[in-house]
Design an enzyme around this catalytic site. Structure first.
Site, PDB file in Angstrom:
ATOM      1  N   CYS A  98      60.412  36.729  91.647  1.00  0.00           N
ATOM      2  CA  CYS A  98      60.503  38.152  91.282  1.00  0.00           C
ATOM      3  C   CYS A  98      59.777  38.473  89.978  1.00  0.00           C
ATOM      4  O   CYS A  98      59.115  39.504  89.857  1.00  0.00           O
ATOM      5  CB  CYS A  98      61.955  38.612  91.233  1.00  0.00           C
ATOM      6  SG  CYS A  98      63.064  37.601  90.246  1.00  0.00           S
ATOM      7  N   HIS A 120      62.434  42.866  95.068  1.00  0.00           N
ATOM      8  CA  HIS A 120      63.325  42.087  95.923  1.00  0.00           C
ATOM      9  C   HIS A 120      63.372  42.603  97.357  1.00  0.00           C
ATOM     10  O   HIS A 120      64.436  42.893  97.916  1.00  0.00           O
ATOM     11  CB  HIS A 120      64.729  42.060  95.315  1.00  0.00           C
ATOM     12  CG  HIS A 120      64.768  41.424  93.967  1.00  0.00           C
ATOM     13  ND1 HIS A 120      64.588  42.145  92.807  1.00  0.00           N
ATOM     14  CD2 HIS A 120      64.937  40.132  93.588  1.00  0.00           C
ATOM     15  CE1 HIS A 120      64.667  41.320  91.768  1.00  0.00           C
ATOM     16  NE2 HIS A 120      64.874  40.099  92.223  1.00  0.00           N
ATOM     17  N   ASP A 170      61.323  47.619  92.255  1.00  0.00           N
ATOM     18  CA  ASP A 170      62.091  46.426  92.608  1.00  0.00           C
ATOM     19  C   ASP A 170      61.277  45.505  93.521  1.00  0.00           C
ATOM     20  O   ASP A 170      60.865  45.918  94.604  1.00  0.00           O
ATOM     21  CB  ASP A 170      63.380  46.852  93.311  1.00  0.00           C
ATOM     22  CG  ASP A 170      64.376  45.728  93.487  1.00  0.00           C
ATOM     23  OD1 ASP A 170      64.007  44.560  93.240  1.00  0.00           O
ATOM     24  OD2 ASP A 170      65.524  46.003  93.874  1.00  0.00           O
TER      25      ASP A 170
END
Length: 417
Positions: free
Chosen positions: A127, A298, A296
């Site tokens: 990430c 993810h 984000d």
């Protein structure tokens, strides 16, 4: 006895892969290995199993109380996005147009393995690498266009995106950043902190001199303007990406720093920040009240192979999003790196003046800043990097939830990294 593969385990136990069955797979696989595998083959088999699970299971984000709750943007309150201000609902269209113009990098699966490892997905560990890709790609867009550029396909934009595709030859691909991380002391498959990610980009930029861009990472919460200019002005000014890793507390952020962190996103030269909360890295692009806006990484998507697409017209829909989330200040990990882009020396001088008057001043100063080098400091030197380390070896068992709890996604204490 022949070497065991994951398909052997699959055939014998025939369990579908999914979140609910991971515990069953673990138990059955352990029993199979005990009965059938030589100890010399154990590590390779577990590595393959780890990657198969990462590349196959669908994404699932459990909800753990308030920690996983994502707050919504408020109407009527100012939103700051890298030197631009918006108020919803009136500015929704131009706000979303701004957000979707950032390149969005997320987890990918089924890309070519990284070096000598078995990693074909960065799900669960990459990430921060994806976040530094987002920050650096926005810097390159600013470098080639301007802050007001909006997502439009053209040859220059296409060239920038091509350099970030999941390909071992890509200048800033997941493979190359992971390799640069080895030079910074991180094995493939281990979590990066903000400083390590910034150092990896700095290393890769050294091999792309024709870009006419320098990356400088401020260390130990101390910035010397004279030294920064030394690296940026050998003859003429070289445009600068300045990354400042910060430590805003021990285990949680000190409220003393809130206003100055927010002010970073009001500055015209800002290109955002990389940080997150424990075990999750985000690319921060703005703020609203005491919450930080972020993209984000993810989400696991299929990798886009350069061998299967038209590199002159890359299908880029999965590299843009209008979705932003908000992270409350009290959930922010205290390790964060803020970044600024200065195309000209005048822009850098203006940035320094703003920093001296705001975020590097007063009781809530984020770092110390001086105009000239103190006499006790060693003068800087230009030391070009000849090559990247070839140490791809990873400790595969480091990527697990038990380590995550103690490792805080690799968010290091900056002065020790």
């Amino acid at each position: 006895m022949t070497k065991v593969t994951w398909s052997d385990v699959w055939i014998e136990y025939s369990y579908p892969i999914g979140v609910a069955s991971l515990a069953v797979i673990t138990v059955c696989t352990a029993e199979y290995l005990r009965r059938n595998v030589r100890m010399s083959d154990l590590e390779a088999t577990l590595t393959t199993l780890n990657n198969t699970i990462n590349n196959t299971i669908t994404d699932y984000t459990p909800v753990f109380g308030n920690l996983e709750e994502k707050t919504q943007l408020l109407h009527g309150d100012v939103i700051q996005v890298l030197g631009r201000s918006y108020v919803l609902p009136d500015d929704r269209a131009i706000f979303e147009r701004d957000v979707e113009s950032f390149l969005w990098f997320s987890y990918r699966r089924n890309f070519r393995a990284i070096g000598g490892t078995a990693y074909t997905s960065d799900r669960g560990w990459g990430c921060m690498l994806r976040c530094i890709q987002m920050l650096y790609s926005h810097t390159l867009i600013r470098h080639n266009f301007s802050r007001d550029w909006r997502w439009t396909k053209c040859s220059t934009y296409n060239s920038i995106l091509r350099d970030f595709l999941d390909d071992p030859n890509g200048l800033y691909s997941i493979q190359q950043i992971a390799k640069a991380g080895c030079s910074a002391g991180k094995d493939v498959g281990t979590w990066f902190g903000p400083n390590t990610a910034a150092q990896s980009i700095r290393i890769l930029t050294e091999f792309h001199k024709e870009l006419n861009l320098t990356v400088q990472v401020v260390m130990d919460n101390f910035m010397c303007i004279e030294d920064i200019k030394f690296y940026c002005k050998e003859v003429n000014w070289t445009p600068l990406l300045l990354v400042i890793p910060l430590r805003l507390g021990l285990s949680e952020c000190n409220n003393l720093y809130i206003e100055n962190i927010k002010h970073c996103f009001e500055i015209e030269q800002s290109v955002g920040a990389v940080g997150g909360r424990p075990n999750s890295a985000f690319y921060f692009i703005g703020c609203q009240n005491d919450k930080l806006l972020y993209l984000d990484p993810h989400v696991t998507q299929e990798s886009l192979s350069p061998d299967d697409i038209d590199l002159e017209n890359i299908p880029d829909e999965t590299y843009h999003t209008t979705k932003v989330d908000l992270l409350p200040w009290d959930q922010l990990d205290p390790s964060i790196a803020v970044a600024f882009y200065c195309k000209t020396e005048e822009s850098f001088d203006d940035l320094c003046q703003q920093l001296q008057e705001t975020i590097a001043a007063g009781s809530g100063a984020l770092f110390e800043m001086v105009a000239t080098r103190p006499s006790y400091m060693t003068p800087p030197r230009r030391t070009p990097i000849d090559k990247l380390l070839e140490n791809y070896t990873a400790e595969y068992d480091e990527v697990n939830t038990e380590d995550a709890a103690s490792d805080s996604d690799g968010f290091e204490i900056i002065s020790n990294s």
